[in-house]
Design a protein around this motif. Structure first.
Motif, PDB file in Angstrom:
ATOM      1  N   ILE A   1       0.814  -1.222   0.000  1.00 21.38           N
ATOM      2  CA  ILE A   1       0.000   0.000   0.000  1.00 21.38           C
ATOM      3  C   ILE A   1       0.853   1.281   0.000  1.00 21.38           C
ATOM      4  N   PHE A   2       2.126   1.165   0.382  1.00 19.89           N
ATOM      5  CA  PHE A   2       2.996   2.355   0.347  1.00 19.89           C
ATOM      6  C   PHE A   2       4.018   2.237  -0.788  1.00 19.89           C
ATOM      7  N   SER A   3       3.680   1.433  -1.800  1.00 24.01           N
ATOM      8  CA  SER A   3       4.627   1.221  -2.905  1.00 24.01           C
ATOM      9  C   SER A   3       4.716   2.471  -3.788  1.00 24.01           C
ATOM     10  N   ASP A   4       5.687   2.460  -4.691  1.00 25.10           N
ATOM     11  CA  ASP A   4       5.923   3.607  -5.584  1.00 25.10           C
ATOM     12  C   ASP A   4       5.007   3.613  -6.796  1.00 25.10           C
ATOM     13  N   ASP A   5       4.190   2.601  -6.914  1.00 23.10           N
ATOM     14  CA  ASP A   5       3.284   2.506  -8.052  1.00 23.10           C
ATOM     15  C   ASP A   5       2.455   3.800  -8.163  1.00 23.10           C
ATOM     16  N   GLU A   6       2.442   4.387  -9.363  1.00 24.53           N
ATOM     17  CA  GLU A   6       1.748   5.671  -9.572  1.00 24.53           C
ATOM     18  C   GLU A   6       0.278   5.590  -9.192  1.00 24.53           C
ATOM     19  N   GLN A   7      -0.372   4.490  -9.585  1.00 24.95           N
ATOM     20  CA  GLN A   7      -1.810   4.327  -9.296  1.00 24.95           C
ATOM     21  C   GLN A   7      -2.062   4.314  -7.790  1.00 24.95           C
ATOM     22  N   ILE A   8      -1.178   3.667  -7.052  1.00 26.71           N
ATOM     23  CA  ILE A   8      -1.319   3.567  -5.591  1.00 26.71           C
ATOM     24  C   ILE A   8      -1.047   4.922  -4.941  1.00 26.71           C
ATOM     25  N   LYS A   9      -0.017   5.617  -5.443  1.00 26.44           N
ATOM     26  CA  LYS A   9       0.351   6.907  -4.831  1.00 26.44           C
ATOM     27  C   LYS A   9      -0.780   7.920  -5.001  1.00 26.44           C
ATOM     28  N   MET A  10      -1.392   7.934  -6.195  1.00 24.97           N
ATOM     29  CA  MET A  10      -2.476   8.889  -6.463  1.00 24.97           C
ATOM     30  C   MET A  10      -3.644   8.710  -5.510  1.00 24.97           C
ATOM     31  N   ALA A  11      -3.921   7.453  -5.138  1.00 21.77           N
ATOM     32  CA  ALA A  11      -5.114   7.166  -4.321  1.00 21.77           C
ATOM     33  C   ALA A  11      -4.775   7.045  -2.832  1.00 21.77           C
ATOM     34  N   ARG A  12      -3.516   7.296  -2.464  1.00 22.64           N
ATOM     35  CA  ARG A  12      -3.058   7.050  -1.090  1.00 22.64           C
ATOM     36  C   ARG A  12      -3.461   5.644  -0.645  1.00 22.64           C
ATOM     37  N   GLY A  13      -3.248   4.704  -1.532  1.00 15.51           N
ATOM     38  CA  GLY A  13      -3.644   3.323  -1.261  1.00 15.51           C
ATOM     39  C   GLY A  13      -4.540   2.845  -2.378  1.00 15.51           C
ATOM     40  N   TYR A  14      -5.546   2.076  -2.035  1.00 12.99           N
ATOM     41  CA  TYR A  14      -6.460   1.539  -3.041  1.00 12.99           C
ATOM     42  C   TYR A  14      -7.753   2.344  -3.058  1.00 12.99           C
ATOM     43  N   ASP A  15      -8.143   2.777  -4.232  1.00  9.57           N
ATOM     44  CA  ASP A  15      -9.451   3.399  -4.467  1.00  9.57           C
ATOM     45  C   ASP A  15      -9.763   3.083  -5.928  1.00  9.57           C
ATOM     46  N   HIS A  16      -9.877   1.781  -6.200  1.00  6.80           N
ATOM     47  CA  HIS A  16      -9.895   1.278  -7.581  1.00  6.80           C
ATOM     48  C   HIS A  16     -10.998   0.245  -7.778  1.00  6.80           C
ATOM     49  N   ASN A  17     -11.434   0.159  -9.017  1.00  6.46           N
ATOM     50  CA  ASN A  17     -12.507  -0.757  -9.392  1.00  6.46           C
ATOM     51  C   ASN A  17     -11.923  -2.086  -9.888  1.00  6.46           C
TER      52      ASN A  17
END
Ligand code: BGC
Length: 346
Positions: free
Chosen positions: A231-247
């Motif tokens: 959840i604190f990875s460098d992945d752009e998608q994760i950083k944008m959502a401060r974690g998971y906020d994905h479908n």
């Protein structure tokens, strides 16, 4: 199963709001409030027999009204985002209210008093959403039905009918913590999601239209892993959502009731299996909860990542992506979806 009712409070606008307690033969209980059809509590014994309340909630109706993040409520008419608040159905284009930023988010149902009535082992919550509410066309008759099974499943059944072409996408926005309300974090709880694809988000958390394979990414929950592992990875998608906020897009067939996720706490032994007819789920890890000034039901302070949401649903921003499964509803048709959160102990 039994259902009891008592007064919970009065809204700012003077409406009485009742709370219903559903209890099954195993002693599992769920409390549901007419305001927003909120799941106020789900209580069951953990591995050692201690009762745990596995959803976050507020102490008073006033706290719910001053609300945060749709806690525990049903969301609709259309859950999550509608890009720029614009959609077309039945050959007409509509512009919705855009509450947050430039997009329509979640709608008014989570802040609306539904009328409750118990029939045998079912609690029905009804609302007639008037033509034009939030900008949506059609008088929409909505019924949310809750019941508890002997297998400790909380069943949420949604139906809706309309008198004009419209769009509908209902979900529930409970924040779960299998260690119980008041525990500071759910990051070490172990999750499996039976989804090999996830919608890529843009910077406003709207799907871009691309469905990314989860394999080899922080979105891979196809094998059990702690929610916090990536959840604190460098992945752009994760950083944008401060974690998971994905479908997450399920592997099962849309429309079929199937197992889509399993969550587990090693501390309490509580397991939650999620079944749904829906094609997808917004998995949301609430990286902002610590900013909420109002405490939880037992007085505990809010903290980031205190609960996770499994919002079973159709995809966000469906109207912008004709290739996504449709959320159109026409007169004569009946919207019908079911989600079950089933609890056990390991
Ligand atoms: C949305 C989040 C939002 C949260 C609380 C989720 O369904 O995807 O972006 O912050 O609900 O409203």
């Amino acid at each position: 199963m039994s259902i009891k009712r008592k007064l919970f409070g009065r809204t700012k606008s003077g409406q009485d709001v009742y709370i219903y307690t559903l209890e099954n033969k195993n002693g599992m209980r769920a409390e549901i409030i007419e305001y927003g059809c909120i799941i106020h509590s789900i209580v069951l014994p953990d591995r050692t027999g201690v009762e745990r309340d596995v959803v976050l909630g507020c102490q008073t109706l006033e706290d719910y009204e001053n609300g945060f993040g749709a806690i525990g409520s049903i969301v609709g008419r259309v859950a999550n985002r509608i890009e720029n608040g614009v959609f077309t159905v039945g050959g007409r284009t509509y512009q919705l209210e855009t509450g947050r930023g430039k997009h329509h988010v979640h709608g008014v149902f989570g802040r609306t008093v539904f009328r409750g009535s118990a029939d045998g082992d079912k609690l029905m919550l009804d609302y007639l959403s008037p033509d034009g509410e939030d900008g949506f066309p059609g008088n929409l008759n909505v019924r949310v039905t809750y019941s508890l099974t002997d297998e400790n499943g909380l069943v949420i059944d949604y139906t809706a009918t309309t008198d004009q072409p419209t769009i509908v996408n209902l979900t529930n926005h409970s924040y779960f913590n299998l260690d119980g309300e008041g525990s500071p974090s759910m990051l070490d709880q172990i999750l499996t999601i039976y989804a090999s694809g996830v919608c890529e988000n843009d910077a406003d958390t709207c799907p871009t239209g691309r469905i990314l394979p989860v394999a080899g990414t922080p979105f891979d929950f196809t094998q059990p892993k702690p929610i916090g592992r990536d959840i604190f990875s460098d992945d752009e998608q994760i950083k944008m959502a401060r974690g998971y906020d994905h479908n997450f897009v399920f592997d099962k067939k849309p429309g079929e009731l199937g197992l889509v996720a399993t969550a587990y706490s090693e501390r309490t032994g509580i397991v939650m299996d999620t079944f749904t007819t829906q094609p997808a789920m917004q998995f949301f890890t609430a990286g902002f909860l610590g900013a909420i000034p109002r405490p939880g039901k037992n007085g505990a302070r809010r903290s980031n990542y205190q609960g996770f949401c499994q919002e079973t649903q159709h995809y966000p921003c469906t109207p912008s992506h004709p290739e996504f499964p449709s959320i159109d509803l026409f007169p004569g048709d009946r919207y019908h979806e079911t989600t079950i959160y089933r609890f056990g102990v390991r």
